[in-house]
Design a protein around this motif. Structure first.
Motif, PDB file in Angstrom:
ATOM      1  N   SER A  66       0.804  -1.223   0.000  1.00 37.36           N
ATOM      2  CA  SER A  66       0.000   0.000   0.000  1.00 37.36           C
ATOM      3  C   SER A  66       0.834   1.268   0.000  1.00 37.36           C
ATOM      4  O   SER A  66       0.521   2.235  -0.711  1.00 37.36           O
ATOM      5  CB  SER A  66      -0.938  -0.005   1.215  1.00 37.36           C
ATOM      6  N   GLN A  88     -13.145  -2.594   6.039  1.00 39.77           N
ATOM      7  CA  GLN A  88     -12.532  -1.286   5.804  1.00 39.77           C
ATOM      8  C   GLN A  88     -11.080  -1.422   5.355  1.00 39.77           C
ATOM      9  O   GLN A  88     -10.644  -0.766   4.414  1.00 39.77           O
ATOM     10  CB  GLN A  88     -12.602  -0.426   7.069  1.00 39.77           C
ATOM     11  N   THR A  89     -10.342  -2.307   6.043  1.00 44.73           N
ATOM     12  CA  THR A  89      -8.948  -2.546   5.653  1.00 44.73           C
ATOM     13  C   THR A  89      -8.880  -3.113   4.247  1.00 44.73           C
ATOM     14  O   THR A  89      -8.008  -2.749   3.454  1.00 44.73           O
ATOM     15  CB  THR A  89      -8.275  -3.511   6.645  1.00 44.73           C
ATOM     16  N   GLU A 103      -9.493  -0.315   1.741  1.00 45.34           N
ATOM     17  CA  GLU A 103      -8.311   0.540   1.648  1.00 45.34           C
ATOM     18  C   GLU A 103      -7.199  -0.150   0.867  1.00 45.34           C
ATOM     19  O   GLU A 103      -6.498   0.477   0.072  1.00 45.34           O
ATOM     20  CB  GLU A 103      -7.830   0.918   3.048  1.00 45.34           C
ATOM     21  N   SER A 113      -8.012  -0.111  -2.786  1.00 46.59           N
ATOM     22  CA  SER A 113      -8.025   1.257  -3.303  1.00 46.59           C
ATOM     23  C   SER A 113      -6.647   1.699  -3.777  1.00 46.59           C
ATOM     24  O   SER A 113      -6.535   2.679  -4.525  1.00 46.59           O
ATOM     25  CB  SER A 113      -8.533   2.235  -2.223  1.00 46.59           C
TER      26      SER A 113
END
Length: 249
Positions: free
Chosen positions: A28, A76-77, A80, A83
């Motif tokens: 990330s 949510q993780t 992300e 994304s």
């Protein structure tokens, strides 16, 4: 060597390079750096054209970080995480400068998405492509808009469904992903430098307007890719995917 994203600007050409020891996979934080670097190059008046490449002489990009993927434990993780490639693709889409892709080797998953998001992509004969997402229970949701835009839905369907197979560079050229395929990295780099140098002599305003024309109809991608990241973030928590990922630990 430590992972990195770096940029060199020379004679109007910005060369952006990323690297990771694990086959140029992109965790990330590297994806975030890559998106920011592309965005900044796009607004830099000293830059007329961008070359996007990875380090080393083998794999172009193995996709997202497998370690991060395995560690995801909540939606949510997961959102992300997925994304990351969405942000890079959108940065490439919005960048007002032409981006030339340089693929010296194989591209997997998100790496295929990055290749598809370049404006002009050149590769060696070793640059086979593969979408393995469906095999682990997810699907290439985030990268598929870029791939189908460049190669068509038929080609996207083939590489998505045949998730175990590497499709060779010549096939990728025939389907429109690569503009040309070369026998060696040396010849590839010569062709890319010649193209980039030539583009630097063109009218920057004309190139900017041309890029807008190329990407017409993608204004909804900020929302679309975010929605796709949400889908992937949900699916990665499925029992099927969790069990499959255990094999990679």
């Amino acid at each position: 060597m430590e992972p990195y994203v770096k940029q060199e600007i020379q004679n109007g050409i910005a060369t952006i390079e990323f690297f990771h020891l694990e086959q140029n996979s992109l965790p990330s934080y590297l994806l975030s750096e890559l998106a920011a670097t592309i965005t900044n190059a796009g607004i830099n008046d000293d830059v007329k054209v961008i070359i996007l490449k990875s380090g080393g002489d083998r794999t172009f990009c193995a996709g997202a970080s497998l370690k991060e993927l395995i560690a995801i434990n909540d939606a949510q993780t997961g959102e992300e995480f997925f994304s990351g490639f969405a942000n890079v693709i959108n940065a490439m889409r919005k960048c007002p400068k032409f981006i030339i892709g340089r693929l010296q080797g194989k591209a997997v998953g998100g790496g295929v998405g990055i290749a598809a998001a370049t404006d002009y992509c050149l590769a060696t004969q070793h640059a086979a492509i593969k979408l393995s997402e469906l095999k682990i229970g997810i699907g290439p949701f985030v990268v598929s808009p870029a791939i189908s835009r460049k190669m068509g839905v038929s080609a996207l369907s083939q590489i998505t469904i045949d998730a175990d197979r590497f499709f060779d560079a010549q096939w990728a050229k025939e389907k429109g992903l690569y503009a040309n395929v070369f026998e060696s990295i040396k010849v590839l780099d010569e062709a890319i430098l010649a193209l980039a140098t030539s583009l630097c002599s063109y009218n920057p305003e004309a190139m900017q307007e041309t890029k807008k024309m190329f990407w017409r109809g993608t204004d909804d991608w900020d929302t679309l890719l975010a929605e796709r990241a949400t889908i992937s973030g949900r699916l990665v928590l499925s029992d099927f995917t969790k069990e499959t990922l255990k094999k990679f630990k």
